[in-house]
Design an enzyme around this catalytic site. Structure first.
Site, PDB file in Angstrom:
ATOM      1  N   TYR A 202       1.460  -2.954 -19.379  1.00  0.00           N
ATOM      2  CA  TYR A 202       0.354  -2.410 -18.600  1.00  0.00           C
ATOM      3  C   TYR A 202      -0.838  -3.348 -18.769  1.00  0.00           C
ATOM      4  O   TYR A 202      -1.423  -3.439 -19.847  1.00  0.00           O
ATOM      5  CB  TYR A 202       0.024  -1.005 -19.101  1.00  0.00           C
ATOM      6  CG  TYR A 202      -1.079  -0.327 -18.333  1.00  0.00           C
ATOM      7  CD1 TYR A 202      -1.044  -0.257 -16.945  1.00  0.00           C
ATOM      8  CD2 TYR A 202      -2.165   0.255 -18.997  1.00  0.00           C
ATOM      9  CE1 TYR A 202      -2.055   0.378 -16.235  1.00  0.00           C
ATOM     10  CE2 TYR A 202      -3.176   0.897 -18.289  1.00  0.00           C
ATOM     11  CZ  TYR A 202      -3.115   0.945 -16.907  1.00  0.00           C
ATOM     12  OH  TYR A 202      -4.116   1.571 -16.209  1.00  0.00           O
ATOM     13  N   HIS A 208      -5.396  -6.843  -8.030  1.00  0.00           N
ATOM     14  CA  HIS A 208      -4.204  -6.881  -7.181  1.00  0.00           C
ATOM     15  C   HIS A 208      -4.459  -7.929  -6.103  1.00  0.00           C
ATOM     16  O   HIS A 208      -5.336  -7.755  -5.264  1.00  0.00           O
ATOM     17  CB  HIS A 208      -3.960  -5.499  -6.564  1.00  0.00           C
ATOM     18  CG  HIS A 208      -2.842  -5.465  -5.563  1.00  0.00           C
ATOM     19  ND1 HIS A 208      -1.731  -4.662  -5.691  1.00  0.00           N
ATOM     20  CD2 HIS A 208      -2.657  -6.149  -4.409  1.00  0.00           C
ATOM     21  CE1 HIS A 208      -0.923  -4.861  -4.663  1.00  0.00           C
ATOM     22  NE2 HIS A 208      -1.465  -5.758  -3.862  1.00  0.00           N
ATOM     23  N   ASN A 290       6.690  -6.736  -0.497  1.00  0.00           N
ATOM     24  CA  ASN A 290       6.762  -5.765   0.602  1.00  0.00           C
ATOM     25  C   ASN A 290       7.389  -6.489   1.783  1.00  0.00           C
ATOM     26  O   ASN A 290       6.818  -7.425   2.335  1.00  0.00           O
ATOM     27  CB  ASN A 290       5.373  -5.246   0.977  1.00  0.00           C
ATOM     28  CG  ASN A 290       4.784  -4.318  -0.089  1.00  0.00           C
ATOM     29  OD1 ASN A 290       3.586  -4.132  -0.143  1.00  0.00           O
ATOM     30  ND2 ASN A 290       5.624  -3.741  -0.947  1.00  0.00           N
ATOM     31  N   ARG A 292       7.814  -6.183   4.953  1.00  0.00           N
ATOM     32  CA  ARG A 292       7.390  -5.528   6.203  1.00  0.00           C
ATOM     33  C   ARG A 292       5.966  -5.951   6.492  1.00  0.00           C
ATOM     34  O   ARG A 292       5.337  -6.639   5.698  1.00  0.00           O
ATOM     35  CB  ARG A 292       7.420  -4.010   6.004  1.00  0.00           C
ATOM     36  CG  ARG A 292       6.566  -3.610   4.810  1.00  0.00           C
ATOM     37  CD  ARG A 292       6.469  -2.110   4.627  1.00  0.00           C
ATOM     38  NE  ARG A 292       5.951  -1.749   3.322  1.00  0.00           N
ATOM     39  CZ  ARG A 292       4.674  -1.665   3.001  1.00  0.00           C
ATOM     40  NH1 ARG A 292       3.741  -1.958   3.897  1.00  0.00           N
ATOM     41  NH2 ARG A 292       4.292  -1.320   1.797  1.00  0.00           N
TER      42      ARG A 292
HETATM   43  P1  ADP Z   1       0.600  -1.581   2.160  1.00  0.00           P
HETATM   44  O1  ADP Z   1       1.488  -1.995   1.035  1.00  0.00           O
HETATM   45  O2  ADP Z   1       1.081  -1.940   3.504  1.00  0.00           O
HETATM   46  O3  ADP Z   1      -0.795  -1.838   1.921  1.00  0.00           O
HETATM   47  P2  ADP Z   1       0.875   1.132   1.360  1.00  0.00           P
HETATM   48  O4  ADP Z   1       1.259   0.749  -0.004  1.00  0.00           O
HETATM   49  O5  ADP Z   1      -0.293   2.011   1.588  1.00  0.00           O
HETATM   50  O6  ADP Z   1       0.654  -0.066   2.285  1.00  0.00           O
HETATM   51  O7  ADP Z   1       2.161   1.721   2.080  1.00  0.00           O
HETATM   52  C1  ADP Z   1       2.232   1.784   3.489  1.00  0.00           C
HETATM   53  C2  ADP Z   1       2.859   3.066   3.888  1.00  0.00           C
HETATM   54  O8  ADP Z   1       4.198   3.112   3.495  1.00  0.00           O
HETATM   55  C3  ADP Z   1       2.211   4.263   3.291  1.00  0.00           C
HETATM   56  O9  ADP Z   1       2.293   5.261   4.256  1.00  0.00           O
HETATM   57  C4  ADP Z   1       3.089   4.573   2.081  1.00  0.00           C
HETATM   58  O10 ADP Z   1       3.013   5.932   1.756  1.00  0.00           O
HETATM   59  C5  ADP Z   1       4.439   4.194   2.630  1.00  0.00           C
HETATM   60  N1  ADP Z   1       5.413   3.709   1.654  1.00  0.00           N
HETATM   61  C6  ADP Z   1       5.485   2.505   1.104  1.00  0.00           C
HETATM   62  N2  ADP Z   1       6.583   2.381   0.326  1.00  0.00           N
HETATM   63  C7  ADP Z   1       7.223   3.559   0.393  1.00  0.00           C
HETATM   64  C8  ADP Z   1       8.432   4.084  -0.174  1.00  0.00           C
HETATM   65  N3  ADP Z   1       9.230   3.351  -0.947  1.00  0.00           N
HETATM   66  N4  ADP Z   1       8.758   5.341   0.099  1.00  0.00           N
HETATM   67  C9  ADP Z   1       7.991   6.086   0.899  1.00  0.00           C
HETATM   68  N5  ADP Z   1       6.862   5.654   1.479  1.00  0.00           N
HETATM   69  C10 ADP Z   1       6.481   4.413   1.237  1.00  0.00           C
HETATM   70  P1  ADP Z   2       4.369   0.266  -5.279  1.00  0.00           P
HETATM   71  O1  ADP Z   2       5.765  -0.175  -4.964  1.00  0.00           O
HETATM   72  O2  ADP Z   2       4.240   1.728  -5.408  1.00  0.00           O
HETATM   73  O3  ADP Z   2       3.357  -0.384  -4.378  1.00  0.00           O
HETATM   74  P2  ADP Z   2       3.583  -1.631  -7.325  1.00  0.00           P
HETATM   75  O4  ADP Z   2       4.570  -2.139  -8.297  1.00  0.00           O
HETATM   76  O5  ADP Z   2       3.208  -2.528  -6.200  1.00  0.00           O
HETATM   77  O6  ADP Z   2       4.110  -0.246  -6.750  1.00  0.00           O
HETATM   78  O7  ADP Z   2       2.281  -1.178  -8.094  1.00  0.00           O
HETATM   79  C1  ADP Z   2       1.277  -0.425  -7.463  1.00  0.00           C
HETATM   80  C2  ADP Z   2      -0.050  -0.557  -8.190  1.00  0.00           C
HETATM   81  O8  ADP Z   2       0.065  -0.107  -9.544  1.00  0.00           O
HETATM   82  C3  ADP Z   2      -0.572  -1.980  -8.319  1.00  0.00           C
HETATM   83  O9  ADP Z   2      -1.280  -2.389  -7.174  1.00  0.00           O
HETATM   84  C4  ADP Z   2      -1.456  -1.885  -9.550  1.00  0.00           C
HETATM   85  O10 ADP Z   2      -2.712  -1.357  -9.245  1.00  0.00           O
HETATM   86  C5  ADP Z   2      -0.712  -0.901 -10.420  1.00  0.00           C
HETATM   87  N1  ADP Z   2       0.182  -1.624 -11.343  1.00  0.00           N
HETATM   88  C6  ADP Z   2       1.477  -1.917 -11.118  1.00  0.00           C
HETATM   89  N2  ADP Z   2       2.019  -2.589 -12.150  1.00  0.00           N
HETATM   90  C7  ADP Z   2       1.026  -2.737 -13.062  1.00  0.00           C
HETATM   91  C8  ADP Z   2       0.949  -3.341 -14.366  1.00  0.00           C
HETATM   92  N3  ADP Z   2       2.024  -3.911 -14.928  1.00  0.00           N
HETATM   93  N4  ADP Z   2      -0.229  -3.281 -15.019  1.00  0.00           N
HETATM   94  C9  ADP Z   2      -1.309  -2.669 -14.460  1.00  0.00           C
HETATM   95  N5  ADP Z   2      -1.297  -2.090 -13.259  1.00  0.00           N
HETATM   96  C10 ADP Z   2      -0.145  -2.109 -12.556  1.00  0.00           C
HETATM   97 MG    MG Z   3       3.050  -2.388  -4.153  1.00  0.00          MG
END
Ligand code: ADP
Ligand code: ADP
Ligand code: MG
Length: 448
Positions: A202, A208, A290, A292
């Site tokens: 963490y 980010h 991501n 997409r």
């Molecule tokens: P971005 O990464 O494009 O900035 P978000 O993290 O906000 O956007 O995700 C975009 C949309 O996709 C949101 O509506 C989020 O709730 C949805 N989303 C992303 N990953 C998943 C997942 N694995 N399952 C369900 N919803 C997802």
């Molecule tokens: P998601 O698939 O839901 O988008 P991510 O792995 O991209 O999940 O993480 C989402 C957010 O969680 C990151 O943008 C960051 O703010 C926080 N986060 C994820 N991993 C870490 C980490 N190892 N240490 C601190 N914050 C984290």
């Molecule tokens: Mg993410």
């Protein structure tokens, strides 16, 4: 060239995609659930097709209904937008079986990057730095304890199939690890159908930072600089900007190189984003890809002049990207505020209802991507994002001044929104100075 495409999504992103198609002279088909008959994306499209009841698992996530809509309307391709089916590799493969082009990366690349624990391993092998943590998923409690001790507490347990900020938990000590893993795994299983977990260190107040990438079927890969998405609520993005105040050209270069390596490692095509964390010492670590178009892609469009959705469509048509790396120049600054139908007074819970007034900002260098209008009914079934307000400025300060002006013009009545939160942010001294990190909102906004 495509004559007609179907957009398997709703709200602002469906309209965003249709706008690109229209500029390219391509007809568009909207799909809609029973709750969305009157929705703006349906009005915008050239044609529309019903796909089932309001709950998304019966409509926007229901693959047979989407494929049927494409076949019935003679659509040659499907753009999935973000969320819903966009990162479903099975859906991408089904489209192919039906002779419908999926406007996105190959199913195989989606699958490889979609299993986050596995993607980390793959990226490590491709020479991309990853957050310290488990190699693959957690096998058993002994291994989990050992690795957590090794990297040091606090650690994060994360769902390998997670997304949208869900399935992530902070663990402060070894006493909490067992229960946290078990509980998070159970939650992940019900939310994502898969309970596999992995562990990451963490990081303390990281930023980010993400790199936008485009790739075509001819081996060309172009990066479009970074965005900063550190302003988050419960790990969901609230405000984004491009470029980032934390990035100097040399670091941008290194992160972009890592992104190209990552894209090559999975034979990536179409648009994608490498998400990284940047620690307080300026070291960056891969977090996930991501596969997409992202919500905040428009920030990058504003500082590069590249229409990312048009490039996705070109690539799906088999054309090369319309630009080379040498053509890409970053100009000025762009900020995006997400306007969600949420109630800041009540822990940002969703605020569905009838929009009695909706008056969008406009004027110089303001872009509003929206899925709402006066009279619009905000549905409880779907994501709460109503609109994105973007401003561009020659400098960050100018973009902020413009955002203050744009937000002051926005009139929304009937539902609670995050508009006020953004107005406050635009006055925040630390935000204005660019001193931000991923815990920024949690540390200062009530209920965030
Ligand atoms: P971005 O990464 O494009 O900035 P978000 O993290 O906000 O956007 O995700 C975009 C949309 O996709 C949101 O509506 C989020 O709730 C949805 N989303 C992303 N990953 C998943 C997942 N694995 N399952 C369900 N919803 C997802
Ligand atoms: P998601 O698939 O839901 O988008 P991510 O792995 O991209 O999940 O993480 C989402 C957010 O969680 C990151 O943008 C960051 O703010 C926080 N986060 C994820 N991993 C870490 C980490 N190892 N240490 C601190 N914050 C984290
Ligand atoms: Mg993410």
């Amino acid at each position: 060239m495509f004559k007609k495409i179907l957009v398997a999504n709703r709200g602002e992103i469906a309209i965003r995609v249709m706008r690109a198609a229209r500029e390219l002279g391509i007809k568009t088909v909207a799909v809609y659930s029973d709750a969305d008959k009157e929705a703006l994306h349906v009005k915008y499209a050239d044609e529309s097709f019903p796909i089932g009841p309001a709950p998304s698992n019966l409509s926007y996530l229901h693959i047979p209904n989407i494929i049927n809509a494409a076949v019935q309307t003679g659509s040659e391709a499907i753009h999935p937008g973000y969320g819903f089916l966009s990162e479903n590799h099975h859906f991408a493969a089904v489209c192919q079986t039906w002779g419908i082009k999926f406007i996105g990366p190959p199913a195989d690349a989606i699958e490889k990057m979609g299993i986050k624990a596995q993607a980390r391993q793959m990226m490590k092998e491709a020479g991309v730095p990853v957050v310290p943590g488990t190699a693959g998923t957690v096998e058993n409690m002994d291994a989990a304890k050992r690795i957590a001790e090794e990297i040091g507490y606090p650690v994060l347990v994360k769902a390998s199939y997670g997304g949208g900020g869900r399935g992530i938990r902070v663990v402060e000590s070894s006493q909490q690890l067992g229960e946290a893993l078990e509980r998070a795994s159970r939650e992940a299983k019900s939310a994502f159908g898969q309970g596999d977990m992995y562990i990451e260190k963490y990081l303390h107040r990281p930023r980010h930072i993400e790199i936008q990438v485009l790739a075509d079927e001819h081996g060309n890969i172009v990066t479009l600089g970074e965005r900063e998405s550190s302003l988050q609520r419960r790990r969901q993005k609230v405000l984004e900007e491009a470029p980032s105040t934390a990035i100097v050209p040399d670091l941008r270069e290194k992160m972009s190189e890592a992104t190209v390596r990552a894209a090559r490692a999975v034979n990536y095509t179409s648009a994608g984003t490498l998400e990284f964390l940047l620690d307080e010492e300026g070291k960056f670590y891969f977090m996930e890809m991501n596969t997409r178009v992202q919500v905040e892609h428009a920030c990058t469009e504003m500082i590069t002049g590249v229409d990312i959705v048009k490039e996705q469509i070109r690539v799906a048509e088999g054309l090369p990207l319309s630009m080379t790396q040498a053509d890409v120049a970053l100009q000025g600054w762009a900020i995006e505020c997400r306007i969600n139908a949420e109630d800041p007074e009540h822990q940002f819970r969703p605020s569905p209802g009838h929009v009695t007034q909706w008056l969008e900002p406009g004027g110089p260098w303001v872009r509003v991507d929206s899925g709402a209008e006066t009279g619009y009914q905000v549905q409880p079934f779907y994501d709460s994002l109503l609109a994105k307000v973007l401003t561009w400025g020659r400098s960050r300060d100018e973009a902020i001044d413009r955002m203050r002006r744009a937000l002051s013009e926005f009139k929304i009545e009937g539902v609670k929104t995050t508009l006020e939160l953004h107005k406050q942010l635009m006055q925040d001294e630390d935000f204005c100075a660019g001193r931000i990190h991923t815990n920024f909102l949690a540390e200062r906004i009530k209920g965030a």
